[in-house]
Motif scaffolding. Structure first.
Motif, PDB file in Angstrom:
ATOM      1  N   ASP A 157      -3.948  58.209  47.703  1.00 20.32           N
ATOM      2  CA  ASP A 157      -4.214  57.506  48.958  1.00 20.32           C
ATOM      3  C   ASP A 157      -4.598  56.052  48.668  1.00 20.32           C
ATOM      4  O   ASP A 157      -4.174  55.138  49.369  1.00 20.32           O
ATOM      5  CB  ASP A 157      -5.333  58.218  49.727  1.00 20.32           C
ATOM      6  CG  ASP A 157      -5.475  57.734  51.153  1.00 20.32           C
ATOM      7  OD1 ASP A 157      -4.459  57.340  51.771  1.00 20.32           O
ATOM      8  OD2 ASP A 157      -6.605  57.758  51.667  1.00 20.32           O
TER       9      ASP A 157
ATOM     10  N   THR B  43      -1.243  54.280  46.688  1.00 20.53           N
ATOM     11  CA  THR B  43       0.000  54.322  47.461  1.00 20.53           C
ATOM     12  C   THR B  43       1.095  55.050  46.679  1.00 20.53           C
ATOM     13  O   THR B  43       1.577  56.076  47.107  1.00 20.53           O
ATOM     14  CB  THR B  43       0.483  52.932  47.908  1.00 20.53           C
ATOM     15  OG1 THR B  43      -0.606  52.218  48.500  1.00 20.53           O
ATOM     16  CG2 THR B  43       1.616  53.040  48.923  1.00 20.53           C
TER      17      THR B  43
ATOM     18  N   TYR C  92       3.749  60.159  45.562  1.00 20.91           N
ATOM     19  CA  TYR C  92       3.059  59.626  46.734  1.00 20.91           C
ATOM     20  C   TYR C  92       2.597  60.807  47.585  1.00 20.91           C
ATOM     21  O   TYR C  92       3.025  61.946  47.381  1.00 20.91           O
ATOM     22  CB  TYR C  92       3.963  58.678  47.522  1.00 20.91           C
ATOM     23  CG  TYR C  92       5.247  59.288  48.028  1.00 20.91           C
ATOM     24  CD1 TYR C  92       5.340  59.816  49.320  1.00 20.91           C
ATOM     25  CD2 TYR C  92       6.380  59.349  47.209  1.00 20.91           C
ATOM     26  CE1 TYR C  92       6.520  60.385  49.780  1.00 20.91           C
ATOM     27  CE2 TYR C  92       7.558  59.911  47.671  1.00 20.91           C
ATOM     28  CZ  TYR C  92       7.622  60.431  48.957  1.00 20.91           C
ATOM     29  OH  TYR C  92       8.784  60.990  49.408  1.00 20.91           O
TER      30      TYR C  92
ATOM     31  N   SER D  84       2.404  63.351  50.546  1.00 23.91           N
ATOM     32  CA  SER D  84       3.272  63.905  51.596  1.00 23.91           C
ATOM     33  C   SER D  84       2.447  63.963  52.882  1.00 23.91           C
ATOM     34  O   SER D  84       1.228  63.730  52.867  1.00 23.91           O
ATOM     35  CB  SER D  84       3.717  65.318  51.217  1.00 23.91           C
ATOM     36  OG  SER D  84       2.579  66.180  51.227  1.00 23.91           O
ATOM     37  N   ASN D  85       3.088  64.280  53.991  1.00 24.06           N
ATOM     38  CA  ASN D  85       2.342  64.404  55.250  1.00 24.06           C
ATOM     39  C   ASN D  85       1.283  65.502  55.156  1.00 24.06           C
ATOM     40  O   ASN D  85       0.174  65.345  55.657  1.00 24.06           O
ATOM     41  CB  ASN D  85       3.297  64.656  56.424  1.00 24.06           C
ATOM     42  CG  ASN D  85       4.083  63.411  56.768  1.00 24.06           C
ATOM     43  OD1 ASN D  85       3.642  62.293  56.504  1.00 24.06           O
ATOM     44  ND2 ASN D  85       5.254  63.598  57.350  1.00 24.06           N
TER      45      ASN D  85
ATOM     46  N   LYS E 274      -1.583  64.072  53.215  1.00 24.86           N
ATOM     47  CA  LYS E 274      -2.346  63.139  54.067  1.00 24.86           C
ATOM     48  C   LYS E 274      -3.260  63.905  55.014  1.00 24.86           C
ATOM     49  O   LYS E 274      -4.430  63.552  55.186  1.00 24.86           O
ATOM     50  CB  LYS E 274      -1.392  62.250  54.874  1.00 24.86           C
ATOM     51  CG  LYS E 274      -0.682  61.195  54.070  1.00 24.86           C
ATOM     52  CD  LYS E 274       0.264  60.393  54.956  1.00 24.86           C
ATOM     53  CE  LYS E 274       1.118  59.459  54.147  1.00 24.86           C
ATOM     54  NZ  LYS E 274       2.061  58.703  54.979  1.00 24.86           N
TER      55      LYS E 274
ATOM     56  N   GLN F 125      -3.231  56.482  55.819  1.00 22.18           N
ATOM     57  CA  GLN F 125      -2.148  55.725  55.201  1.00 22.18           C
ATOM     58  C   GLN F 125      -0.966  55.584  56.164  1.00 22.18           C
ATOM     59  O   GLN F 125      -0.531  56.556  56.769  1.00 22.18           O
ATOM     60  CB  GLN F 125      -1.713  56.444  53.923  1.00 22.18           C
ATOM     61  CG  GLN F 125      -0.906  55.613  52.974  1.00 22.18           C
ATOM     62  CD  GLN F 125      -0.609  56.392  51.701  1.00 22.18           C
ATOM     63  OE1 GLN F 125       0.168  57.329  51.725  1.00 22.18           O
ATOM     64  NE2 GLN F 125      -1.235  56.003  50.603  1.00 22.18           N
ATOM     65  N   ALA F 126      -0.493  54.358  56.306  1.00 21.54           N
ATOM     66  CA  ALA F 126       0.646  54.082  57.190  1.00 21.54           C
ATOM     67  C   ALA F 126       1.925  54.662  56.591  1.00 21.54           C
ATOM     68  O   ALA F 126       1.939  55.133  55.451  1.00 21.54           O
ATOM     69  CB  ALA F 126       0.791  52.577  57.374  1.00 21.54           C
ATOM     70  N   GLU F 127       2.979  54.594  57.352  1.00 26.62           N
ATOM     71  CA  GLU F 127       4.299  55.026  56.866  1.00 26.62           C
ATOM     72  C   GLU F 127       4.648  54.223  55.613  1.00 26.62           C
ATOM     73  O   GLU F 127       4.533  52.997  55.601  1.00 26.62           O
ATOM     74  CB  GLU F 127       5.341  54.773  57.961  1.00 26.62           C
ATOM     75  CG  GLU F 127       6.690  55.370  57.682  1.00 26.62           C
ATOM     76  CD  GLU F 127       6.708  56.888  57.751  1.00 26.62           C
ATOM     77  OE1 GLU F 127       7.537  57.480  57.041  1.00 26.62           O
ATOM     78  OE2 GLU F 127       5.904  57.472  58.495  1.00 26.62           O
ATOM     79  N   LEU F 128       5.047  54.905  54.564  1.00 20.58           N
ATOM     80  CA  LEU F 128       5.335  54.232  53.302  1.00 20.58           C
ATOM     81  C   LEU F 128       6.747  53.655  53.297  1.00 20.58           C
ATOM     82  O   LEU F 128       7.656  54.234  53.867  1.00 20.58           O
ATOM     83  CB  LEU F 128       5.175  55.197  52.133  1.00 20.58           C
ATOM     84  CG  LEU F 128       3.773  55.764  51.932  1.00 20.58           C
ATOM     85  CD1 LEU F 128       3.769  56.685  50.724  1.00 20.58           C
ATOM     86  CD2 LEU F 128       2.754  54.673  51.750  1.00 20.58           C
ATOM     87  N   LYS F 129       6.874  52.528  52.612  1.00 21.21           N
ATOM     88  CA  LYS F 129       8.187  51.894  52.473  1.00 21.21           C
ATOM     89  C   LYS F 129       8.553  51.861  50.993  1.00 21.21           C
ATOM     90  O   LYS F 129       7.734  51.527  50.156  1.00 21.21           O
ATOM     91  CB  LYS F 129       8.135  50.475  53.041  1.00 21.21           C
ATOM     92  CG  LYS F 129       7.901  50.445  54.545  1.00 21.21           C
ATOM     93  CD  LYS F 129       7.844  49.017  55.038  1.00 21.21           C
ATOM     94  CE  LYS F 129       7.764  48.888  56.525  1.00 21.21           C
ATOM     95  NZ  LYS F 129       6.874  49.733  57.232  1.00 21.21           N
ATOM     96  N   LYS F 130       9.795  52.205  50.701  1.00 20.40           N
ATOM     97  CA  LYS F 130      10.240  52.219  49.309  1.00 20.40           C
ATOM     98  C   LYS F 130      10.187  50.826  48.679  1.00 20.40           C
ATOM     99  O   LYS F 130      10.063  50.691  47.469  1.00 20.40           O
ATOM    100  CB  LYS F 130      11.637  52.814  49.212  1.00 20.40           C
ATOM    101  CG  LYS F 130      11.603  54.308  49.467  1.00 20.40           C
ATOM    102  CD  LYS F 130      12.816  55.015  48.939  1.00 20.40           C
ATOM    103  CE  LYS F 130      12.559  56.488  48.892  1.00 20.40           C
ATOM    104  NZ  LYS F 130      13.193  57.278  49.843  1.00 20.40           N
TER     105      LYS F 130
END
Length: 195
Positions: free
Chosen positions: A19, A22, A65, A67-68, A71, A78-83
């Motif tokens: 968390d 990231t 990272y 997973s939902n 989380k 944590q916000a939506e992750l970006k690659k």
């Protein structure tokens, strides 16, 4: 029963660490969470993936990272992750390890003074003095020079208030960019280190 509790605690600690980080590689988690040898670390992370509390993507190696489900389990905001953040996060983690894993390490905390605002990639104190981390990954050199100018002003504010000059720590993979950062910091009179 005690074995199960220990395992659950270790898994929860890894979730909490992910968390904060990231994204992380197995090797980074091994060092930071003291997971022992490669086989042991692989076994732990494999089990967590099977439980669907963590997920991974493969680049040169697996990158983990939350997973939902993970989380939800720890109450992560944590916000939506970006690659696009992967390389940046991994570089920041590498520097965190290299600097001795400071206990007061905080990532992306905004600093505002007057009309100005900066968001260092991380901040911590070393011997009571502020250290600001900047990861040079994809941003333009022009953006970096603009940040250095802001750090020059921030340095004056910090000196006036805390009686020390903060250090800006840059981490770059390019020798050419390291040279340009060095030159820009020296021209601005900013205290710096480059890795």
């Amino acid at each position: 029963m005690i074995q199960q509790e220990k395992k659950a605690q270790r898994h929860e600690q890894i979730l909490l660490r992910l968390d904060e980080l990231t994204y992380a590689t197995r090797k980074q988690l091994q060092v930071i969470e003291k997971l022992g040898g490669d086989r042991n670390a692989h076994r732990i992370l494999y089990q967590m993936e099977k439980d669907k509390t963590i997920a991974s993507v493969r680049y040169e190696y697996k990158i983990y990272y939350l997973s939902n489900r993970g989380k939800d389990r720890i109450g992560s905001k944590q916000a939506e992750l970006k690659k696009a953040w992967i390389t940046h996060s991994l570089m920041r983690n590498d520097l965190y390890i290299r600097l001795g894993q400071p206990s007061d390490w905080r990532k992306e905390v905004p600093i505002a003074w007057g009309e100005n605002k900066l968001i260092p990639d991380a901040t911590y104190k070393r011997r009571g003095e502020f250290q600001f981390i900047e990861i040079d990954n994809t941003q333009s050199m022009q953006t970096n020079v603009g940040k250095i100018d802001k750090y020059k002003e921030l340095s004056r504010v910090v000196f006036g208030q805390y009686k020390h000059t903060p250090t800006v720590i840059w981490y770059s993979l390019s020798e050419v960019r390291k040279g340009k950062l060095r030159e820009a910091c020296e021209n601005a009179g900013v205290k710096y280190r480059i890795y």
